[in-house]
Structure formats: C-alpha cells, structure tokens
Write an enzyme that holds these catalytic residues in place. Structure first.
Site, mmCIF file in Angstrom:
data_model
loop_
_atom_site.group_PDB
_atom_site.id
_atom_site.type_symbol
_atom_site.label_atom_id
_atom_site.label_comp_id
_atom_site.label_asym_id
_atom_site.label_seq_id
_atom_site.Cartn_x
_atom_site.Cartn_y
_atom_site.Cartn_z
ATOM 1 N N TRP A 322 0.843 -1.210 0.000
ATOM 2 C CA TRP A 322 0.000 0.000 0.000
ATOM 3 C C TRP A 322 0.871 1.250 0.000
ATOM 4 C CZ3 TRP A 322 -0.292 4.219 3.173
ATOM 5 C CH2 TRP A 322 -1.399 5.062 3.015
ATOM 6 N N HIS A 323 1.995 1.181 0.739
ATOM 7 C CA HIS A 323 2.849 2.357 0.850
ATOM 8 C C HIS A 323 3.530 2.719 -0.464
ATOM 9 C CE1 HIS A 323 2.341 1.854 5.176
ATOM 10 N NE2 HIS A 323 2.713 3.102 5.263
ATOM 11 N N GLY A 324 3.796 1.759 -1.293
ATOM 12 C CA GLY A 324 4.445 2.106 -2.548
ATOM 13 C C GLY A 324 4.610 0.919 -3.458
#
Lengths: 477, 340
Positions: A322-324
């Site tokens: 989700w973060h990257g």
C-alpha cells in the site's frame, strides 16, 4: 495545494470564514467545492477519479441498502471493490507488476511486451480509495446505513483536510459529523491552531531539514560509509515520522477549527516499548483499517498460532505494498510483519531473559531499554522504506551492519539544525508521554505563558525552518 | 472559560486572544530579528561576510562574479599584482547569474568598477530545477537594498509577505553567524581556497551529466536578462566586462557542451556586445591535470594560483588596445553608443 504553502494559508481562513458565515444547510456545498478545488490545484483531471469512485460507491451503497439478499449485496460490494482497487491497481501498481513480470519472464528467456502506462500517480489515491472502500464494506456488513445524500457522501470522500494523506476516516465517524450543525467554538479554534502550528514545526523544522541530509546520502549511497548511512537512516525515521504526522496534525487541526473531529493518527510512536505498540501508535488510521477489513476477516488472532503468524505477515506485506509500488516497500512490510509476529512468539523467552538478568527489578530502566531497542529496530528497517531500489537497500544494510568507514558530514550546521529539531521534538513528546502535568509550557494554565510558548515556536519555525516548499512524503502513496 | 460564553462573546474573546498573540509574536519577532541581524552582520569571515562586504562596502576596480567555480578559482590578489587594480571576488557557490546581477546592481549604486569578470557555466542560462531557492542568501538585504528586491521576489509571489517577519530574512543563518563571528578564517578578498587534490583515477563516467536533457533544456528568460544586464550595466558605467568559462579537470561528453542552447546564447550575447568571451573549459594547461583541481570542476589552491595568473595576463593582453583614462577604461572596440 500543499499545507506548507502560502496558498493554503490564504485558502483555509477564507473557507473557515465563509463556512461560519453560511447557514448550516449550505455549508456542505462550500466544503465540497473547497475540497474539489483543493484537489484540482494539483491536476484538474484527477478529480474525475474521485467523482467516479464517489458515484460508484454511492450507488453501490444505495443498492446494498435496498436488498437483504446477501448475494446481491455482495455483487455491489464487489463492484465497489473492483472500481476502487481497479483505480488503485491501474494508476499505482500497473507499471510495477508489469515490470516485475517482465523481469520474471526474461529470467526464463520469455518475452512479455505489455507497454508501460504513462500516467502520473494521482495524489492521495491510496487514501481516498481506502476511505470510500471502508464505507462500502461497512454498508455491506450492515454496520452503516447507506447514505442517501449524494453531496454529503461526496464530501465524505473528498473532505479536504484529510483528502490526500489522511487520516483515513470511517464513514461511521465522519459522515454523521458532516450532518451536524457546527457552531463556532473558541476551544476548537484554539486547539486546532495549536495543532497546526505544531504540525508546521514538525514539517518545516524537522522533516524538511532532515530530508536535505537524508537525500544527499541516500541518493548517493555507494559513496557513503556505513556510519554515515546509519546516521542518515536514523534521521530518515524521524523525517518520515515528522513529515507524515505533521500532515495529520495540520489536517486534524484544520478540521477541528471547523468543528470536525478527525481520528488521531500518530501517538508518539518512538516512545513505544514493543513492535505491536509501535503499530498501535503509528499511522493508526491505516493500521486499524487493515485490522478491521483484512486482518479480522482472515481470522484475526482467533486462529491457530501458525495461521496467526501467516495472517500477520500477509497483512503487513499488503500494508507495505500500500505504501508504494516497489519491492522495497513490500520487503519493509513483510519484515515488520515478521518482527511483530516474533514479538509474540518470543514473549516468553524475553520475559525469562529479563528476569534472569534481573532487569525487571528496575522497571524504568527496563522500559528505557525496551524503547531504545524498539526505536532502533524500527528505524533500521526504515532503510528499506527509503532506499531507491532493493539492491540499494541490501547494500546499505550490509554497510550499516559492518559499520565501515568514518562519518561524513557535508555541513555541520545542517546536522546541528537537524539535531536541534529532533531534540526539541523528543523533549516535547517525552514530556507529553511521561510528565503530562509537569513543566507545562504549551498547555500552561497561565495564558501569557501559553502565548509566549506558541509565539516562540513560530519564531523557531521562521528562524530555522526550511521554506523550499518540500512535498509531503506520503503524497506519493 | 470561553466555553461558557455565547457565540458572539466567544468571537470577541477570540479576536482579543488573536490580537494578543499577534502582538506577542511581533514583539518577539522584532527582538529575535534584531538579534539575528546583529549576529549576521558581525561575521568576520565566510560567505555571508563576503556578500555583506560586496553589497555594502566593495569599492574595488576588478569584480569577479559567478558561482563556486570562480569563487574557488580566482585569487583577487594575483589580479591586483598583475593588472595593478584592486580586486574582489564577489562570487558565491551554487548561485545562478541572477545572484551576480543582484550583487552588481547593489555595487553599482555606489561605485563603478573598471573590470567585471563573469564566469558563466555552459548551461548557466537553462532553467534550474530548484528555481530561485538559492537567492535566499539575499533576504537580509531586502529591506535595505531596493535594487535587489525584484530578484528576491522571483523566489515566489508570497516572498514579500514572508518578509514582514524580521526573523525570516535570517532563516538558518544563526549557527553560521556564530561560527564565523567567533572563529573567523583568513579573508582572501572573497576567494575561498580548496586544498584537496582530485584523484587522477576518478571515474568520469560516474559524474552526473544528463547532457541530452540539458541540450534541449529551455532557457530561463530571467537568467538571460541577468546575464545581458551584467554586460550592459558594466558597459554603461564604463567598466570592461569579460565572460569566461573556467577550465575543468575532466568532463564526460565534452563535445556536447557546444550544442547547448544556453552555451550558444552566452556566446552570442557576448559577441553582440563585443565582449571578450573566453571558453577555457578544455584549456590544455589545466584539462586533465588533477594536481590543479579539488574535484571535477573546481580548482584547488594551486590551480587557482595558476589560473588567476593566466587569466590576469590574458586580460592584460586584451587591455593593451585600451586606454586607461582617469577612472575609466575606454575600449576603442566598443560601439560609440556604449563606450560613452
């Protein structure tokens, strides 16, 4: 529009003044227009994605509310999931998976020729898609009644203070507040302003200052020694914390001035005594989102130990993704999952060891050691979060653990400003955590001391803040 | 307390509190700003000291302008010895030509130099990724030097509002001010020596050189205006400008330099005004000689000594056709309209 831009400093007071001047029934129109304007300041076309997501979820919610047939309800939930995750997948992950599969295929001498998608990542897409998804899931579960007012629902999806970097709000919390008639309140204004000022301090004095040091080291990591990389890694953990929590502070403060109560997103995570505790204090809105919508549906902790371990590692790996869209984030998430799981698996051994060396006789010292170990481990893992590639991350890790070479500091003054910012931040947080009713400056009972404290904070921002309009890190997520 | 007040009273209470806070803030800002200003202007050495000298005191005949390459590459004393004129190095690292134009504008308000030497990097007129951020070093002079305001305003449309604060112009200067005040270094009239010697085996291929991108990079009209302004203003006051591209140790893909849009414009503007333009990038006396460089593009002290001598001699030879008359060097080669 950045929170740390003059643009926002002009925009926000105008919105607040208009907001309190308008009758309650028209306020949602103002806030919706302001929110769309706020978003369109980056790229006008991006608003289409938010509107699409809004319309699909609004319709899906209504349709789910019209039937008790679980299969039909599920159909509309799947529509919402496909739309939101489809947008996210297309704009954020398509090129990453395309690239990864191409590399995999070429490893087996196979060709995969899917062209790269040349689009910019829409700002905050991970945040608003998760926010609107939570609504659809809540309606499906029957936790939330479908929202009939399209305007209010659109405002829930796009409420400007938390639109592009959270906190990721739940429909059960935010939507009812949007219907409430908000009265101007001095307390809200005062506490909101204080939180905003504190947010600016974190962003301009700590995060943006440390970013200069961290970027110069990480963007040229092959030239730096292990000790320099270690320092940059520790600085990065403060940078990312201050950058992101500053955004949350400004968002929460801005919303509070208008009478809205957004959820707390960070609670002094660097003073956590264990890994599970860090995640109860760090990016709380996302962690609870994953807990409610992924972890618990997978069985949560009411499963066998091996299944639980699997659940935790999977949830954190997804959280990393989700973060990257990069393997560095996936590895970062997975290691966090492993650390969290280990924390529970080895709890008995840890307690035995603490008892053996009689550390439990000195609870304060024991807590200090726990905080130090947790912080060090959390910070070291941040190298995966910051590294430009997986190979860079492993090279950095190797150098850091071997600690070869000497410390290189390009500008001593830059380092000192950074250390001053960290020192000031930690002093305030330690005071809040352990001495809440003592040494009060910012919340002193004597008004003039409070005013002087905040005026002094503003002066520090003006004197040593970095005013180059640096982006917030979490915008890319 | 305010919780028990009615909304209208609460608004009055807020207004009162806001006014009180703003008054406290303004007072603290004034005190803090005055203290920082005192510290800033009492520095005894360093970049800010040099800038302060250039802005308010410089009355030398030869001015050296540009970025870090000339800052570490030209020793004013050598120019004085060879040309017989007093000299000052008013260059500053990481700056664009706009900074040099701003400094020159401030100097010309009170003094007319005889020679202005400008170092122009080949890509010095192309748009910069960091915009005009680096012009922040001029903020302390915004109030006292109206002639530089238009340059500082390039930093952003809200810069003038930020400058209401007395502290903001001295942002991030406190530690440097304290250091340079209490531990001053030797003053070389603006020049700062470097003593490192670049490794002869340095990997040229690893040096950043996005030349293809630079070739097509758009020119920044403000940079072009500043460069032209330095030349025309110098000529207007009777000074003789020289445009120089300083030598480099090594440079990957050197041949591409000449294709840069920026390079062509630098050369053309110099030619338009009949100003000597000396591209010494690949001067064989320096190119490839690591003993003269501290890195790929900056001289060390040894290199600066030799280069200053070479450049001063070159200027002396160039001025052979000129007549030194009173305070002004009259260049016969200039068009009549500009030589007056």
């Amino acid at each position: 529009m950045l929170f740390n831009s003059i643009h926002y400093i002009i925009f926000f007071p105008i919105v607040v003044m208009l907001y309190f001047s308008l009758p309650h029934r028209y306020r949602w129109i103002l806030l919706l227009a302001a929110s769309y304007y706020f978003y369109m300041c980056w790229k006008v076309e991006y608003i289409i994605l938010i509107i699409t997501s809004t319309l699909i979820d609004y319709t899906a919610g209504l349709k789910m509310g019209q039937t008790d047939d679980k299969r039909k309800r599920k159909k509309y939930l799947i529509l919402s999931l496909i739309t939101n995750l489809g947008l996210l997948g297309t704009f954020k992950y398509f090129n990453f998976f395309n690239e990864s599969f191409r590399a995999l295929f070429s490893h087996y001498n196979l060709m995969l020729n899917i062209p790269e998608l040349k689009v910019l990542l829409p700002v905050g897409i991970s945040f608003y898609t998760f926010q609107t998804l939570s609504y659809s899931i809540d309606v499906y579960r029957g936790v939330k009644k479908p929202e009939r007012h399209l305007g209010m629902f659109a405002l829930y999806v796009s409420f400007f203070p938390q639109l592009v970097a959270g906190p990721i709000e739940r429909s059960t919390r935010l939507l009812p507040q949007l219907f409430e008639k908000k009265k101007y309140s001095y307390e809200n204004f005062s506490s909101g302003m204080k939180q905003i000022i504190w947010g600016y301090f974190k962003k301009l004095v700590v995060a943006d200052r440390l970013a200069i040091i961290v970027n110069s080291v990480y963007n040229n990591q092959s030239e730096h020694s292990g000790i320099t990389l270690l320092l940059a890694t520790l600085f990065f953990s403060f940078q990312v914390y201050c950058d992101f929590s500053a955004y949350s502070d400004i968002a929460i403060g801005s919303a509070r001035i208008m009478g809205y109560d957004l959820m707390e997103n960070f609670r002094r995570p660097f003073l956590a005594k264990s890994f599970p505790e860090v995640w109860r204090r760090w990016h709380i809105s996302l962690t609870t989102w994953f807990k409610d919508y992924v972890y618990i549906p997978m069985g949560g902790s009411r499963v066998s130990q091996s299944r639980w371990l699997f659940n935790v590692i999977v949830v954190f790996t997804i959280s990393g993704l989700w973060h990257g869209a990069n393997w560095t984030f996936i590895i970062w998430g997975a290691i966090h999952g492993i650390c969290l799981a280990s924390s529970r698996v080895f709890a008995g051994i840890r307690q035995w060891f603490v008892h053996l060396i009689r550390l439990d006789r000195f609870p304060r010292f024991h807590n200090f050691i726990r905080i130090l170990i947790t912080f060090t481990l959390f910070s070291l893992l941040a190298m995966f979060f910051r590294a430009n590639s997986l190979s860079d991350a492993f090279q950095i890790a190797e150098k850091v653990f071997l600690l070869k070479g000497s410390l290189y500091v390009a500008q001593t003054t830059m380092l000192l400003y950074g250390l001053f910012g960290i020192g000031f931040l930690m002093m305030v947080e330690i005071k809040q955590e352990f001495f809440d009713n003592k040494f009060s400056l910012f919340d002193n009972r004597i008004p003039i001391i409070r005013h002087l404290s905040y005026a002094f904070l503003v002066l520090i921002i003006l004197a040593v803040g970095v005013f180059d309009g640096g982006q917030f890190i979490y915008f890319q997520f | 307390m305010a919780g028990s007040l009615s909304t209208s009273n609460s608004k009055i209470y807020l207004a009162y509190k806001l006014v009180l806070f703003i008054v406290i803030l303004l007072v603290l800002d004034f005190i803090g700003g005055s203290l920082l200003k005192y510290l800033y202007f009492s520095q005894q050495s360093g970049d800010d000291y040099s800038l302060n000298y250039a802005m308010d005191k410089a009355n030398e005949d030869i001015l050296l302008l540009g970025d870090s390459r000339i800052h570490h590459g030209c020793i004013p004393e050598i120019f004085t010895d060879i040309l017989g004129y007093s000299s000052y190095n008013a260059a500053r690292g990481a700056q664009s030509i706009i900074f040099s134009y701003a400094v020159l504008s401030a100097i010309l308000k009170r003094h007319n130099p005889k020679i202005v030497i400008v170092d122009m990097p080949p890509n010095g007129l192309a748009k910069r990724s960091n915009g005009y951020d680096k012009l922040s070093c001029l903020l302390p002079y915004y109030r006292s030097h109206p002639e530089i305001r238009r340059f500082v305003d390039l930093r952003g449309s809200f810069e003038k509002f930020k400058l209401i604060s007395r502290v903001y112009p001295f942002n991030s200067t406190i530690l440097k001010s304290l250091k340079e005040r209490h531990k001053p270094k030797k003053d070389w009239k603006g020049y700062v020596p470097r003593h490192k010697v670049v490794r002869p085996d340095i990997d040229v291929a690893n040096q950043p050189a996005d030349m293809e991108g630079k070739i097509i990079a758009d020119l920044d009209p403000n940079l072009v205006e500043a460069y032209t302004g330095i030349i025309t203003k110098s000529i207007e006051v009777g000074a003789k400008p020289f445009v120089v591209i300083l030598p480099r140790y090594k440079y990957p893909r050197a041949e591409l330099d000449y294709k840069l849009k920026s390079y062509k414009v630098i050369k053309k503007i110099a030619a338009d005004y009949n100003v000597p333009f000396w591209d010494m990038s690949f001067d064989t006396l320096f190119y490839g000689h690591n003993e003269y460089f501290s890195d790929m593009s900056h001289f060390n002290h040894k290199g600066a000594q030799l280069f200053s001598k070479v450049l001063a001699e070159k200027i002396k030879a160039e001025l052979g056709d000129s007549i030194v008359s009173g305070n002004t060097i009259v260049d016969k080669s200039l068009p009549d309209s500009l030589s007056q």
